[in-house]
Design a protein around this motif. Sequence first.
Motif, PDB file in Angstrom:
ATOM      1  N   ARG A  90      76.461 -22.486  43.461  1.00 45.42           N
ATOM      2  CA  ARG A  90      77.735 -21.850  42.966  1.00 45.42           C
ATOM      3  C   ARG A  90      78.906 -22.412  43.899  1.00 45.42           C
ATOM      4  O   ARG A  90      80.051 -22.120  43.234  1.00 45.42           O
ATOM      5  CB  ARG A  90      77.750 -20.224  42.776  1.00 45.42           C
ATOM      6  N   GLY A  91      78.897 -22.696  44.831  1.00 41.67           N
ATOM      7  CA  GLY A  91      79.922 -22.830  45.852  1.00 41.67           C
ATOM      8  C   GLY A  91      80.896 -24.308  45.767  1.00 41.67           C
ATOM      9  O   GLY A  91      81.781 -24.377  46.339  1.00 41.67           O
ATOM     10  N   GLY A  92      80.223 -25.334  45.188  1.00 39.39           N
ATOM     11  CA  GLY A  92      80.909 -26.764  45.136  1.00 39.39           C
ATOM     12  C   GLY A  92      79.838 -27.771  45.919  1.00 39.39           C
ATOM     13  O   GLY A  92      80.436 -28.928  46.306  1.00 39.39           O
ATOM     14  N   ALA A  93      78.561 -27.291  46.504  1.00 40.62           N
ATOM     15  CA  ALA A  93      78.170 -28.552  47.513  1.00 40.62           C
ATOM     16  C   ALA A  93      77.683 -29.635  46.635  1.00 40.62           C
ATOM     17  O   ALA A  93      77.324 -30.666  47.042  1.00 40.62           O
ATOM     18  CB  ALA A  93      76.904 -27.720  48.164  1.00 40.62           C
ATOM     19  N   LEU A  94      77.279 -29.192  45.314  1.00 41.78           N
ATOM     20  CA  LEU A  94      76.861 -30.330  44.474  1.00 41.78           C
ATOM     21  C   LEU A  94      78.156 -30.988  43.995  1.00 41.78           C
ATOM     22  O   LEU A  94      79.053 -30.466  43.044  1.00 41.78           O
ATOM     23  CB  LEU A  94      76.049 -29.795  43.194  1.00 41.78           C
ATOM     24  N   ALA A  95      78.235 -32.105  44.332  1.00 47.01           N
ATOM     25  CA  ALA A  95      79.819 -33.041  44.373  1.00 47.01           C
ATOM     26  C   ALA A  95      79.721 -33.206  42.878  1.00 47.01           C
ATOM     27  O   ALA A  95      78.942 -33.571  42.195  1.00 47.01           O
ATOM     28  CB  ALA A  95      79.700 -34.214  45.148  1.00 47.01           C
ATOM     29  N   GLN A  96      80.911 -33.077  42.432  1.00 50.34           N
ATOM     30  CA  GLN A  96      81.395 -33.513  41.248  1.00 50.34           C
ATOM     31  C   GLN A  96      81.918 -34.927  41.147  1.00 50.34           C
ATOM     32  O   GLN A  96      81.698 -35.706  41.966  1.00 50.34           O
ATOM     33  CB  GLN A  96      82.663 -32.505  40.579  1.00 50.34           C
ATOM     34  N   GLY A  97      82.833 -35.129  39.934  1.00 46.91           N
ATOM     35  CA  GLY A  97      83.044 -36.696  39.828  1.00 46.91           C
ATOM     36  C   GLY A  97      83.878 -37.125  41.047  1.00 46.91           C
ATOM     37  O   GLY A  97      83.890 -38.329  41.361  1.00 46.91           O
ATOM     38  N   ASN A  98      84.791 -36.326  41.687  1.00 51.99           N
ATOM     39  CA  ASN A  98      85.683 -36.739  42.755  1.00 51.99           C
ATOM     40  C   ASN A  98      84.989 -36.951  44.116  1.00 51.99           C
ATOM     41  O   ASN A  98      85.430 -37.435  45.120  1.00 51.99           O
ATOM     42  CB  ASN A  98      86.784 -35.592  43.125  1.00 51.99           C
ATOM     43  N   GLY A  99      83.528 -36.639  44.313  1.00 50.65           N
ATOM     44  CA  GLY A  99      82.791 -36.777  45.433  1.00 50.65           C
ATOM     45  C   GLY A  99      82.946 -35.751  46.538  1.00 50.65           C
ATOM     46  O   GLY A  99      82.522 -36.090  47.561  1.00 50.65           O
ATOM     47  N   VAL A 100      83.889 -34.754  46.222  1.00 48.01           N
ATOM     48  CA  VAL A 100      84.309 -33.608  47.214  1.00 48.01           C
ATOM     49  C   VAL A 100      83.363 -32.712  47.130  1.00 48.01           C
ATOM     50  O   VAL A 100      82.761 -32.221  46.213  1.00 48.01           O
ATOM     51  CB  VAL A 100      85.607 -33.323  47.112  1.00 48.01           C
ATOM     52  N   ARG A 101      82.714 -32.124  48.356  1.00 44.99           N
ATOM     53  CA  ARG A 101      81.788 -31.002  48.392  1.00 44.99           C
ATOM     54  C   ARG A 101      82.269 -30.040  49.183  1.00 44.99           C
ATOM     55  O   ARG A 101      83.063 -29.969  50.273  1.00 44.99           O
ATOM     56  CB  ARG A 101      80.649 -31.720  49.221  1.00 44.99           C
TER      57      ARG A 101
END
Length: 252
Positions: A90-101
Motif C-alpha cells: 500500500r505504501g509505494g515500495a512497488l515502483a510505478q513507471g517513474n521508478g521511485v519507491r
Amino acid sequence: MNTSRPSNMAQLESPSYRLAALDQDFLLSDEMRGVRFLLEYAKAEHYLRSWGVRSTIVVFGSARVRENGPGRQGFWYEQARSFGEIASRRGGALAQGNGVRDNVIATGGGPGLMEAANRGAADAGAPSIGFNITLPHEQGPNPYSTPELTFRFHYFAMRKMHLAMRANALVVFPGGFGTLDELFEILNLRQTGKAPSLPIVLFDREYWSRIINFDALVEHEMVDPFDSDLMSFADSAEDVWNALVRGGLRLP
C-alpha cells in the motif's frame, strides 16, 4: 667505477608507494576514520539511489524473537511479517513507471522481528532494506532483505543516520536495549525538531506500558504533556497501518 643502476625494488615495495585507494592498511588507520565514515555514508547512498528509494518505513524490534518462540513471540513475529507485507503493497515500495519507491521497509537487517518485517516485504514482491551493524558476536543478515539493499556498517552513528534520513514513519515492535536506543533516538530528533514530523507507532501497548512508564515522565515534568502525542500504540498489523495513515504518513 661501478656504473650499474641501483634497484628501485625497495621503493616499489614501500607502503607509502601504494595507491591510497588500494592501501587497506592506510584506509584502516586512525587518520582515515573520517574518510571511512564518509565511505559508509556514500556506499549506502549509492545503492539506495540506484533502486529509486525515496522514503522508508523503519521497523525496529528484537533480534531474539523467533517465529515459533514462547509466549507472545510467535504473535509478534506474525504481525511484524504481516505489517511488512501491508506497508509494501500500500505504501509505494512497488515502483510505478517513474521508478521511485516510497515507504520501503527498512530494518536493522538481523533476525527476529527485523527478519519478519523484511520477510513480509518479500511476500509482497517488494524490495526491503537491511542496515546491519558489525558486532563482536557476529550476526549475519537475514535472508529476506533485498541483497543489493543489504548493508553492513561499522559505525552506529552512520547506521542511525541512514535509518533516520529517509524515514516517513517508525514502527517499533517489542525489543530490548538496541530497540530502546533506536526508539529514543527518533523521539529525541522529533522532540527537538531535528527530524520532520513523522508518525511513530509502538506495537503491543501492554508490553510497552510495562517496560516504560511514559506517564511518569510527564508527571515528573521530564517531558511536556504534548510530547506524549509524538507516538501512538497499536495491537495488530492492520491497526499499525491505520495509525500511520492517521498520523500523516506521506503516500505517493
